[in-house]
Scaffold this motif. Structure first.
Motif, PDB file in Angstrom:
ATOM      1  N   VAL A  47       0.785  -1.316  -0.026  1.00  5.93           N
ATOM      2  CA  VAL A  47       0.091   0.171  -0.170  1.00  5.93           C
ATOM      3  C   VAL A  47       0.834   1.225   0.007  1.00  5.93           C
ATOM      4  CG1 VAL A  47      -1.988   1.312   1.167  1.00  5.93           C
ATOM      5  CG2 VAL A  47      -1.685  -1.204   1.312  1.00  5.93           C
ATOM      6  N   GLY A  48       1.687   1.383   1.054  1.00  7.79           N
ATOM      7  CA  GLY A  48       2.540   2.621   0.988  1.00  7.79           C
ATOM      8  C   GLY A  48       3.167   2.700   2.543  1.00  7.79           C
ATOM      9  N   ILE A  49       3.935   3.781   2.543  1.00 11.37           N
ATOM     10  CA  ILE A  49       4.630   3.925   3.897  1.00 11.37           C
ATOM     11  C   ILE A  49       3.748   4.599   4.824  1.00 11.37           C
ATOM     12  CG2 ILE A  49       5.551   6.148   3.115  1.00 11.37           C
ATOM     13  CD1 ILE A  49       7.636   3.569   5.074  1.00 11.37           C
ATOM     14  N   ASP A  50       2.681   5.235   4.530  1.00  9.41           N
ATOM     15  CA  ASP A  50       1.830   5.731   5.526  1.00  9.41           C
ATOM     16  C   ASP A  50       0.971   4.823   5.850  1.00  9.41           C
ATOM     17  OD1 ASP A  50       2.643   8.349   5.064  1.00  9.41           O
ATOM     18  OD2 ASP A  50       1.556   9.090   3.700  1.00  9.41           O
ATOM     19  N   ALA A  51       0.568   3.924   5.166  1.00 10.54           N
ATOM     20  CA  ALA A  51      -0.264   2.803   5.504  1.00 10.54           C
ATOM     21  C   ALA A  51       0.334   1.911   6.665  1.00 10.54           C
ATOM     22  CB  ALA A  51      -0.735   1.772   4.493  1.00 10.54           C
ATOM     23  N   GLY A  52       1.825   1.764   6.430  1.00  7.15           N
ATOM     24  CA  GLY A  52       2.558   0.992   7.558  1.00  7.15           C
ATOM     25  C   GLY A  52       2.402   1.961   8.636  1.00  7.15           C
ATOM     26  N   TYR A  53       2.727   3.345   8.476  1.00  6.06           N
ATOM     27  CA  TYR A  53       2.646   4.136   9.854  1.00  6.06           C
ATOM     28  C   TYR A  53       1.434   3.715  10.671  1.00  6.06           C
ATOM     29  CZ  TYR A  53       7.183   6.881   9.495  1.00  6.06           C
ATOM     30  OH  TYR A  53       8.414   7.033   9.652  1.00  6.06           O
ATOM     31  N   SER A  54       0.284   3.936   9.929  1.00  2.00           N
ATOM     32  CA  SER A  54      -0.840   3.952  10.744  1.00  2.00           C
ATOM     33  C   SER A  54      -1.225   2.547  11.346  1.00  2.00           C
ATOM     34  CB  SER A  54      -2.198   4.254   9.799  1.00  2.00           C
ATOM     35  OG  SER A  54      -2.077   3.053   8.840  1.00  2.00           O
ATOM     36  N   ILE A  55      -0.470   1.621  10.753  1.00  2.00           N
ATOM     37  CA  ILE A  55      -0.477   0.189  11.714  1.00  2.00           C
ATOM     38  C   ILE A  55       0.336   0.458  12.860  1.00  2.00           C
ATOM     39  CG2 ILE A  55       0.105  -2.225  11.776  1.00  2.00           C
ATOM     40  CD1 ILE A  55      -2.154  -1.722   9.657  1.00  2.00           C
ATOM     41  N   GLY A  77      10.710  -0.063   4.202  1.00  2.00           N
ATOM     42  CA  GLY A  77       9.276   0.608   3.312  1.00  2.00           C
ATOM     43  C   GLY A  77       9.877   2.266   2.769  1.00  2.00           C
ATOM     44  N   ALA A  78      10.568   2.826   3.752  1.00  2.00           N
ATOM     45  CA  ALA A  78      10.783   3.902   3.276  1.00  2.00           C
ATOM     46  C   ALA A  78      11.827   4.005   2.168  1.00  2.00           C
ATOM     47  CB  ALA A  78      11.407   4.726   4.404  1.00  2.00           C
ATOM     48  N   THR A  79      12.828   2.865   2.313  1.00  2.00           N
ATOM     49  CA  THR A  79      13.654   2.717   1.139  1.00  2.00           C
ATOM     50  C   THR A  79      13.055   2.364  -0.068  1.00  2.00           C
ATOM     51  OG1 THR A  79      15.453   1.933   2.740  1.00  2.00           O
ATOM     52  CG2 THR A  79      15.816   1.549   0.345  1.00  2.00           C
ATOM     53  N   ARG A  80      12.112   1.489   0.119  1.00  2.00           N
ATOM     54  CA  ARG A  80      11.392   1.151  -1.279  1.00  2.00           C
ATOM     55  C   ARG A  80      10.661   2.260  -2.026  1.00  2.00           C
ATOM     56  NH1 ARG A  80       8.945  -3.739  -2.154  1.00  2.00           N
ATOM     57  NH2 ARG A  80       9.424  -4.388  -0.007  1.00  2.00           N
ATOM     58  N   TYR A  81      10.105   3.433  -1.153  1.00  2.00           N
ATOM     59  CA  TYR A  81       9.610   4.421  -1.619  1.00  2.00           C
ATOM     60  C   TYR A  81      10.485   5.547  -1.822  1.00  2.00           C
ATOM     61  CZ  TYR A  81       5.522   1.697  -0.996  1.00  2.00           C
ATOM     62  OH  TYR A  81       4.502   0.546  -1.078  1.00  2.00           O
ATOM     63  N   SER A  82      11.901   5.453  -1.859  1.00  2.00           N
ATOM     64  CA  SER A  82      12.840   6.399  -1.895  1.00  2.00           C
ATOM     65  C   SER A  82      12.628   7.790  -1.142  1.00  2.00           C
ATOM     66  CB  SER A  82      12.613   6.966  -3.465  1.00  2.00           C
ATOM     67  OG  SER A  82      12.882   5.798  -4.312  1.00  2.00           O
ATOM     68  N   LEU A  83      12.341   7.260   0.006  1.00  2.00           N
ATOM     69  CA  LEU A  83      12.459   8.445   1.246  1.00  2.00           C
ATOM     70  C   LEU A  83      13.320   8.172   2.069  1.00  2.00           C
ATOM     71  CD1 LEU A  83       8.561   7.636   1.917  1.00  2.00           C
ATOM     72  CD2 LEU A  83       9.415   9.406   0.570  1.00  2.00           C
ATOM     73  N   LEU A  84      14.611   8.865   1.716  1.00  2.00           N
ATOM     74  CA  LEU A  84      16.114   8.707   2.325  1.00  2.00           C
ATOM     75  C   LEU A  84      15.591   9.588   3.841  1.00  2.00           C
ATOM     76  CD1 LEU A  84      18.997   7.927   2.442  1.00  2.00           C
ATOM     77  CD2 LEU A  84      19.472  10.340   1.331  1.00  2.00           C
TER      78      LEU A  84
END
Length: 448
Positions: A47-55, A77-84
């Motif tokens: 889904v996305g990093i935000d979805a991970g955060y909500s969990i 997850g952050a790496t996957r979405y290129s969020l250094l």
DNA sequence: CGGATGGCGC
């Protein structure tokens, strides 16, 4: 319950996994840290990093403390979405919470730095691992080798590989896959071949990744039939359970003008029941655009977007190329401008495609104007302009551009340099031709 | 329960 949740998560069945959790709670089973970690990893992946955060928040609300695995999953997850910066924040947060990072936290962080083109910082992470006496995992070396290759340090990767082997490191299949890929990308296909033999000699059985990598390597070196043979072997062995290899084959066929065959392979992608992700979509989309079927291409794009597929920078570049091929320069320009407002700026390939289209149709002044207004240019931008100017017999302008390209430390194809020099000569500008030649020589001496 | 490798555009 956790086993059940894990297998559902693996199969991308997140709703079902949630139902299992609710059912569990109903019979008195409370989700634990493992349940949440499983969910976080799956939500980050699908889904996305935000979805991970909500969990993560749900977990904290339930009074369960995150552990090292929670953070590792989030960092990955952050790496996957290129969020250094998110990766770094998470790592700091983990330290603040007095959660001791393990080898995988470091591995993931190192991989993240490599992915962002920061090999020095990645290497610092590696030194940190050694300094802290954390025992490394074989993946640590795989990440190092891959990172070095991807950042242009293929030679160092090779040296590392060889010295590791001397120290008793037994390379895995992934290690070979990584090396073969890196060697191929840096133009050392012959060494890649040697490693292919070596991995088999060591008793490894090549997998789908090995085959796809080697096949692409063949295509890169224009050994088309050899590559197709590898693909056939791969299919016979039943290794084509996804669209990866089909995309490689289809795009090679398209590039070499074998449209009918390309169509055939794309047909397989569609009828084989593979999930059509954005990459396979782009491959199909490219076929329509290259054939000039823009109406069909648009319909396809519309349907895909309605189906929830999000177009990416490849989609845009393909579309712009298609618009240029069909002479729709105005629409291409509009699309490019729209792209910069919707966050697809820095899509250099699309801009290069546009100037290429303009040059091909003799609109040199327009092309020059666009070229000059581009915020970044690469060697392809220069090559395209140089070739375009030569075709219009504007050799002086071409040589001027060629020299400014070389001065900028960028190298363009030898054949393109040749065109300029030959062109100058053909106009009787022998003196200029010689001047350009000597400047090219000089640049070579200075750069290497 | 996590974490490394392959596919598409000029």
């Amino acid at each position: 319950m956790n086993v059940c949740v894990a297998s559902l998560c693996k199969a991308k069945q997140l709703e079902k996994a949630e139902i299992v959790i609710v059912d569990g709670i109903r019979i008195g089973l409370q989700p634990d840290v493992v349940t949440y970690n499983t969910l976080i990893a799956a939500y980050c992946r699908f889904v996305g990093i935000d979805a991970g955060y909500s969990i993560l928040h749900r977990m904290k609300d339930a009074g369960i403390n995150p552990d090292v695995i929670t953070y590792n999953a989030l960092i990955a997850g952050a790496t996957r979405y290129s969020l250094l910066s998110k990766c770094l924040d998470l790592f700091d947060e983990m330290l603040e919470m007095r959660i001791l990072p393990d080898i995988w936290s470091y591995n993931t962080l190192m991989n993240c730095f490599f992915k962002f083109g920061k090999p020095d910082e990645a290497y610092r992470v590696f030194q940190d691992i050694l300094l802290k006496n954390i025992s490394v995992h074989s993946a640590t070396f795989n990440i190092l080798i891959n990172g070095l290759c991807m950042n242009g340090y293929t030679e160092n990767a090779l040296m590392l590989f060889r010295s590791l082997k001397c120290h008793g490191f037994i390379p895995q299949l992934v290690t070979y896959n990584i090396l073969i890929h890196g060697l191929c990308k840096s133009g050392r296909g012959n060494v890649a071949r040697e490693f292919l033999n070596e991995l088999v000699e060591l008793g490894h059985i090549p997998n789908a990744i090995t085959y796809t990598t080697v096949m692409k390597c063949c295509f890169r070196y224009r050994q088309f039939e050899e590559g197709l043979k590898i693909f056939a072997e791969m299919r016979n062995k039943g290794y084509t359970y996804d669209a990866f290899a089909y995309c490689t084959v289809a795009s090679m066929l398209l590039k070499t003008g074998r449209i009918t065959e390309a169509n055939e392979y794309l047909g397989y992608i569609i009828t084989s029941g593979f999930t059509i992700d954005i990459v396979s979509f782009n491959t199909i989309f490219n076929l329509y655009c290259k054939e000039g079927q823009l109406d069909n291409a648009y319909t396809l794009l519309y349907e895909a977007e309605n189906g929830g597929l999000e177009s990416d920078k490849y989609t845009h570049a393909i579309l712009i190329d298609g618009l240029c091929r069909t002479g729709n320069f105005q629409e291409a320009q509009q699309q490019l401008n729209r792209m910069s407002v919707t966050g697809f700026d820095s899509n250099l390939v699309a801009w290069n495609s546009f100037i290429n289209g303009l040059c091909k149709t003799g609109q040199l002044d327009y092309a020059t104007h666009i070229f000059e207004s581009m915020d970044t240019r690469d060697s392809v931008s220069y090559s395209t302009m140089v070739r375009g100017l030569c075709q219009a017999r504007r050799f002086r302008a071409a040589s001027k551009l060629l020299l400014s390209c070389i001065r900028g430390g960028m190298n363009i194809l030898k054949s393109d340099k040749r065109i300029v020099i030959d062109g100058l000569r053909s106009c009787g500008l022998t003196h200029e031709a010689r001047k350009v030649q000597s400047k090219i020589q000089m640049a070579k001496l200075l750069h290497y």
